[in-house]
Design an enzyme around this catalytic site. Structure first.
Site, PDB file in Angstrom:
ATOM      1  N   ARG A   1     -11.614   8.728  -2.330  1.00 12.47           N
ATOM      2  CA  ARG A   1     -11.777  10.190  -2.255  1.00 12.47           C
ATOM      3  C   ARG A   1     -13.250  10.553  -1.984  1.00 12.47           C
ATOM      4  O   ARG A   1     -13.550  11.377  -1.118  1.00 12.47           O
ATOM      5  CB  ARG A   1     -11.310  10.819  -3.567  1.00 12.47           C
ATOM      6  CG  ARG A   1     -11.207  12.321  -3.505  1.00 12.47           C
ATOM      7  CD  ARG A   1     -10.755  12.881  -4.845  1.00 12.47           C
ATOM      8  NE  ARG A   1      -9.558  12.201  -5.346  1.00 12.47           N
ATOM      9  CZ  ARG A   1      -9.093  12.307  -6.593  1.00 12.47           C
ATOM     10  NH1 ARG A   1      -9.718  13.074  -7.462  1.00 12.47           N
ATOM     11  NH2 ARG A   1      -8.015  11.646  -6.972  1.00 12.47           N
TER      12      ARG A   1
ATOM     13  N   SER B   1      -5.121   5.535  -4.068  1.00  9.72           N
ATOM     14  CA  SER B   1      -4.969   6.917  -4.525  1.00  9.72           C
ATOM     15  C   SER B   1      -4.793   7.014  -6.037  1.00  9.72           C
ATOM     16  O   SER B   1      -3.950   6.328  -6.616  1.00  9.72           O
ATOM     17  CB  SER B   1      -3.763   7.568  -3.846  1.00  9.72           C
ATOM     18  OG  SER B   1      -3.575   8.856  -4.375  1.00  9.72           O
TER      19      SER B   1
ATOM     20  N   ASP C   1       0.883  -1.159   0.000  1.00 15.41           N
ATOM     21  CA  ASP C   1       0.000   0.000   0.000  1.00 15.41           C
ATOM     22  C   ASP C   1       0.937   1.230   0.000  1.00 15.41           C
ATOM     23  O   ASP C   1       2.137   1.095   0.251  1.00 15.41           O
ATOM     24  CB  ASP C   1      -0.846  -0.070   1.280  1.00 15.41           C
ATOM     25  CG  ASP C   1      -1.651   1.169   1.529  1.00 15.41           C
ATOM     26  OD1 ASP C   1      -2.371   1.609   0.621  1.00 15.41           O
ATOM     27  OD2 ASP C   1      -1.580   1.717   2.651  1.00 15.41           O
TER      28      ASP C   1
ATOM     29  N   ASN D   1      -3.552   9.514  -7.248  1.00 10.04           N
ATOM     30  CA  ASN D   1      -2.317  10.299  -7.368  1.00 10.04           C
ATOM     31  C   ASN D   1      -1.068   9.467  -7.057  1.00 10.04           C
ATOM     32  O   ASN D   1       0.035  10.015  -7.004  1.00 10.04           O
ATOM     33  CB  ASN D   1      -2.380  11.498  -6.409  1.00 10.04           C
ATOM     34  CG  ASN D   1      -3.539  12.429  -6.749  1.00 10.04           C
ATOM     35  OD1 ASN D   1      -3.556  13.019  -7.822  1.00 10.04           O
ATOM     36  ND2 ASN D   1      -4.505  12.552  -5.869  1.00 10.04           N
TER      37      ASN D   1
ATOM     38  N   ASP E   1       0.014   5.076   1.125  1.00  8.09           N
ATOM     39  CA  ASP E   1      -0.150   5.967   2.269  1.00  8.09           C
ATOM     40  C   ASP E   1      -0.109   5.181   3.579  1.00  8.09           C
ATOM     41  O   ASP E   1      -0.909   4.274   3.778  1.00  8.09           O
ATOM     42  CB  ASP E   1      -1.496   6.710   2.139  1.00  8.09           C
ATOM     43  CG  ASP E   1      -1.772   7.592   3.339  1.00  8.09           C
ATOM     44  OD1 ASP E   1      -0.807   8.117   3.913  1.00  8.09           O
ATOM     45  OD2 ASP E   1      -2.949   7.752   3.698  1.00  8.09           O
TER      46      ASP E   1
HETATM   47  P1  B16 Z   1      -6.805  10.165  -3.897  1.00  9.47           P
HETATM   48  P2  B16 Z   1      -3.652   4.288   0.087  1.00  9.47           P
HETATM   49  C1  B16 Z   1      -5.483   6.244   0.042  1.00  9.47           C
HETATM   50  O1  B16 Z   1      -4.178   5.808  -0.211  1.00  9.47           O
HETATM   51  C2  B16 Z   1      -5.494   7.164   1.236  1.00  9.47           C
HETATM   52  O2  B16 Z   1      -5.134   6.443   2.424  1.00  9.47           O
HETATM   53  C3  B16 Z   1      -6.871   7.741   1.445  1.00  9.47           C
HETATM   54  O3  B16 Z   1      -6.882   8.622   2.543  1.00  9.47           O
HETATM   55  C4  B16 Z   1      -7.299   8.476   0.163  1.00  9.47           C
HETATM   56  O4  B16 Z   1      -8.619   8.996   0.289  1.00  9.47           O
HETATM   57  C5  B16 Z   1      -7.232   7.497  -1.022  1.00  9.47           C
HETATM   58  O5  B16 Z   1      -5.919   6.978  -1.128  1.00  9.47           O
HETATM   59  C6  B16 Z   1      -7.621   8.175  -2.334  1.00  9.47           C
HETATM   60  O6  B16 Z   1      -6.650   9.131  -2.670  1.00  9.47           O
HETATM   61  O7  B16 Z   1      -7.812  11.205  -3.505  1.00  9.47           O
HETATM   62  O8  B16 Z   1      -5.399  10.718  -4.053  1.00  9.47           O
HETATM   63  O9  B16 Z   1      -7.234   9.383  -5.112  1.00  9.47           O
HETATM   64  O10 B16 Z   1      -3.565   4.136   1.585  1.00  9.47           O
HETATM   65  O11 B16 Z   1      -4.620   3.313  -0.554  1.00  9.47           O
HETATM   66  O12 B16 Z   1      -2.294   4.295  -0.561  1.00  9.47           O
HETATM   67 MG    MG Z   2      -2.722   3.135   3.493  1.00  9.28          MG
END
Ligand code: B16
Ligand code: MG
Length: 214
Positions: free
Chosen positions: A48, A115, A8, A117, A10
């Site tokens: 998101r 994410s 993963d 991003n 984040d």
């Molecule tokens: P984005 P992971 C997740 O990352 C985050 O933990 C979560 O807080 C966030 O809402 C999600 O990605 C979507 O991110 O808005 O950048 O598409 O822990 O799956 O790496």
């Molecule tokens: Mg995570």
């Protein structure tokens, strides 16, 4: 016998939660909602749009779909601005060496992040070359705790799920990994991640030489 390791992003490789937090806090304040660090825990690992819904629920606010889309876009623009300052030094201690060691041990390595991003973050951290494949939020239709993201990573690596080990910091992520039929290392506290096969405080605390004990 583990043949692939899936990370993963984040909370496992870098703390992007901080950047998500300040962007959500900024949006919440426009609605008179004070988002706390405790609230932010609820946003980790979820999509998101689900994050936005959680923020709005705090203020008992209901909005039409189109408005929610616009707000999610607004938050994302701020998030993108904030993450541009991410530097390789922000990667969690020991993680680049661990990724390199996976390679040395001939384990396949994937990133599986909700994410959208994630590719930009990985590029900014300078570790894209250490992954064999990456799955991000643009490639899936169901968020964690659905196993889709991990099953897709395994498919791209051409490894059966039972031979994959996932590193996750979010409860929804641990559930997703187990639902995929994979083994899971929980990164964080036993209270929160009790379902994981093994729990470590930090990603690099896991000893790759103990893979056969999982
Ligand atoms: P984005 P992971 C997740 O990352 C985050 O933990 C979560 O807080 C966030 O809402 C999600 O990605 C979507 O991110 O808005 O950048 O598409 O822990 O799956 O790496
Ligand atoms: Mg995570």
């Amino acid at each position: 016998m583990i043949e692939a390791v899936i990370f993963d992003l984040d909370g496992v490789i870098v703390d992007t939660a901080h950047y998500h937090y300040i962007a959500w806090k900024r949006l919440a304040s426009e609605f008179g909602i004070t988002l706390t660090l405790q609230h932010n825990e609820l946003l980790k690992g979820v999509s998101r749009m689900r994050s936005l819904e959680i923020v709005l629920e705090l203020g008992n606010i209901q909005l039409p779909e189109a408005e929610k889309e616009a707000l999610a876009d607004k938050k994302n623009k701020w998030f993108i601005e904030y993450i541009e300052s991410i530097r390789p030094e922000e990667i969690f201690a020991g993680v680049p060496a661990m990724l390199a060691n996976c390679r040395k041990q001939q384990l396949k390595v994937a990133l599986a992040s909700s994410s959208k991003n994630a590719p930009r973050v990985i590029e900014l951290l300078g570790v894209a070359n250490l992954f064999d494949t990456m799955v991000d939020g643009t490639m899936i239709t169901h968020s964690k705790p659905d196993p889709e993201i991990f099953l897709l990573a395994a498919k791209k690596l051409n490894v059966t799920p039972a031979k994959c080990l996932v590193f996750e910091d979010a409860e929804a992520g641990v559930e997703a990994a187990l639902a995929a039929g994979m083994k899971c290392v929980g990164v964080g506290s036993p209270e929160q991640l009790g379902k994981a096969n093994i729990i470590v405080k930090q990603t690099a605390d896991f000893d790759l030489n103990s893979l056969d004990k999982i």
